[in-house]
Design a protein around this motif. Structure first.
Motif, PDB file in Angstrom:
ATOM      1  N   LEU A  11       0.811  -1.213   0.000  1.00 50.28           N
ATOM      2  CA  LEU A  11       0.000   0.000   0.000  1.00 50.28           C
ATOM      3  C   LEU A  11       0.848   1.268   0.000  1.00 50.28           C
ATOM      4  O   LEU A  11       0.401   2.326   0.421  1.00 50.28           O
ATOM      5  CB  LEU A  11      -0.958   0.012   1.200  1.00 50.28           C
ATOM      6  N   ALA A  12       2.052   1.166  -0.501  1.00 50.51           N
ATOM      7  CA  ALA A  12       2.952   2.316  -0.523  1.00 50.51           C
ATOM      8  C   ALA A  12       2.384   3.468  -1.350  1.00 50.51           C
ATOM      9  O   ALA A  12       2.674   4.631  -1.079  1.00 50.51           O
ATOM     10  CB  ALA A  12       4.317   1.906  -1.057  1.00 50.51           C
ATOM     11  N   ARG A  13       1.549   3.154  -2.341  1.00 46.51           N
ATOM     12  CA  ARG A  13       0.993   4.212  -3.199  1.00 46.51           C
ATOM     13  C   ARG A  13      -0.034   5.079  -2.476  1.00 46.51           C
ATOM     14  O   ARG A  13      -0.524   6.045  -3.043  1.00 46.51           O
ATOM     15  CB  ARG A  13       0.363   3.598  -4.442  1.00 46.51           C
ATOM     16  N   ALA A 143      -6.772   8.165  -6.426  1.00 47.31           N
ATOM     17  CA  ALA A 143      -5.487   7.482  -6.249  1.00 47.31           C
ATOM     18  C   ALA A 143      -5.554   6.472  -5.114  1.00 47.31           C
ATOM     19  O   ALA A 143      -4.973   5.382  -5.212  1.00 47.31           O
ATOM     20  CB  ALA A 143      -4.383   8.512  -5.980  1.00 47.31           C
ATOM     21  N   LEU A 144      -6.269   6.790  -4.057  1.00 49.43           N
ATOM     22  CA  LEU A 144      -6.427   5.833  -2.949  1.00 49.43           C
ATOM     23  C   LEU A 144      -7.228   4.625  -3.404  1.00 49.43           C
ATOM     24  O   LEU A 144      -6.902   3.485  -3.051  1.00 49.43           O
ATOM     25  CB  LEU A 144      -7.102   6.495  -1.744  1.00 49.43           C
ATOM     26  N   GLY A 149      -6.885  -1.315  -4.448  1.00 47.74           N
ATOM     27  CA  GLY A 149      -7.118  -2.513  -5.230  1.00 47.74           C
ATOM     28  C   GLY A 149      -8.469  -2.600  -5.916  1.00 47.74           C
ATOM     29  O   GLY A 149      -9.304  -1.717  -5.783  1.00 47.74           O
ATOM     30  N   PRO A 150      -8.660  -3.710  -6.638  1.00 42.99           N
ATOM     31  CA  PRO A 150      -9.829  -3.867  -7.495  1.00 42.99           C
ATOM     32  C   PRO A 150     -11.131  -3.979  -6.718  1.00 42.99           C
ATOM     33  O   PRO A 150     -12.194  -3.745  -7.276  1.00 42.99           O
ATOM     34  CB  PRO A 150      -9.543  -5.158  -8.272  1.00 42.99           C
ATOM     35  N   GLY A 151     -11.103  -4.291  -5.445  1.00 40.21           N
ATOM     36  CA  GLY A 151     -12.325  -4.418  -4.669  1.00 40.21           C
ATOM     37  C   GLY A 151     -12.895  -3.089  -4.258  1.00 40.21           C
ATOM     38  O   GLY A 151     -13.998  -3.012  -3.723  1.00 40.21           O
ATOM     39  N   ALA A 152     -12.198  -2.008  -4.518  1.00 38.87           N
ATOM     40  CA  ALA A 152     -12.660  -0.695  -4.102  1.00 38.87           C
ATOM     41  C   ALA A 152     -13.796  -0.238  -5.000  1.00 38.87           C
ATOM     42  O   ALA A 152     -13.709  -0.344  -6.210  1.00 38.87           O
ATOM     43  CB  ALA A 152     -11.510   0.312  -4.146  1.00 38.87           C
TER      44      ALA A 152
END
Length: 155
Positions: A11-13, A143-144, A149-152
């Motif tokens: 989750l560095a991004r 961006a978050l 990830g794809p589940g968001a």
């Protein structure tokens, strides 16, 4: 760097968008960041902090710890966030995980800036401030969402 972010592997991004949201929330209150850290953790970590520092033996979504300083000086403190709570609340409120993460981090930053929400009028003011930062932070929220990830879900 005045705002640092500690996140789980992968989750560095989230660092850049979270940093931008904290700085925006503080600026809205006419404050600037001194040394502010944001830690993304799990329910167990937040429950332990809540128990130790607030005497409440339950998990929570966000905790803020301000470290002294004058009301007109730089803001120093820590913001701790439970990613488990963020994901659960995102489902409950039917928003994306990125939007909910942004909301709780902004909420924590506003606490560091001195806002509270013990009374109804103070709660309304806090919510209005959150909404203002979130409207301006749509790019950070996108961006978050991408980082989580794809589940968001999209907000």
């Amino acid at each position: 760097m005045p705002v640092s972010v500690a996140s789980p592997r992968g989750l560095a991004r989230t660092s850049g968008p979270l940093r931008a949201l904290v700085l925006a929330a503080l600026a809205l209150e006419g404050r600037r960041a001194g040394e502010v850290s944001v830690a993304l953790a799990d329910d167990a970590a937040l429950r332990g902090l809540n128990r130790r520092w607030r005497g409440l033996d339950r998990s929570t979504d966000v905790l803020s710890f301000a470290y002294g300083g004058a009301a007109d000086g730089p803001v120093d403190g820590d913001i701790a966030v439970s990613l488990e709570r963020v994901r659960a609340q995102a489902r409950r409120f039917r928003v994306s995980a990125g939007r909910e993460l942004a909301r709780v981090v902004v909420h924590g930053a506003l606490h560091l800036a001195g806002l509270e929400h013990g009374r109804t009028s103070a709660r309304r003011r806090m919510r209005a401030r959150e909404d203002r930062v979130l409207r301006a932070g749509r790019g950070a929220i996108a961006a978050l969402d991408a980082a989580l990830g794809p589940g968001a879900r999209r907000s």
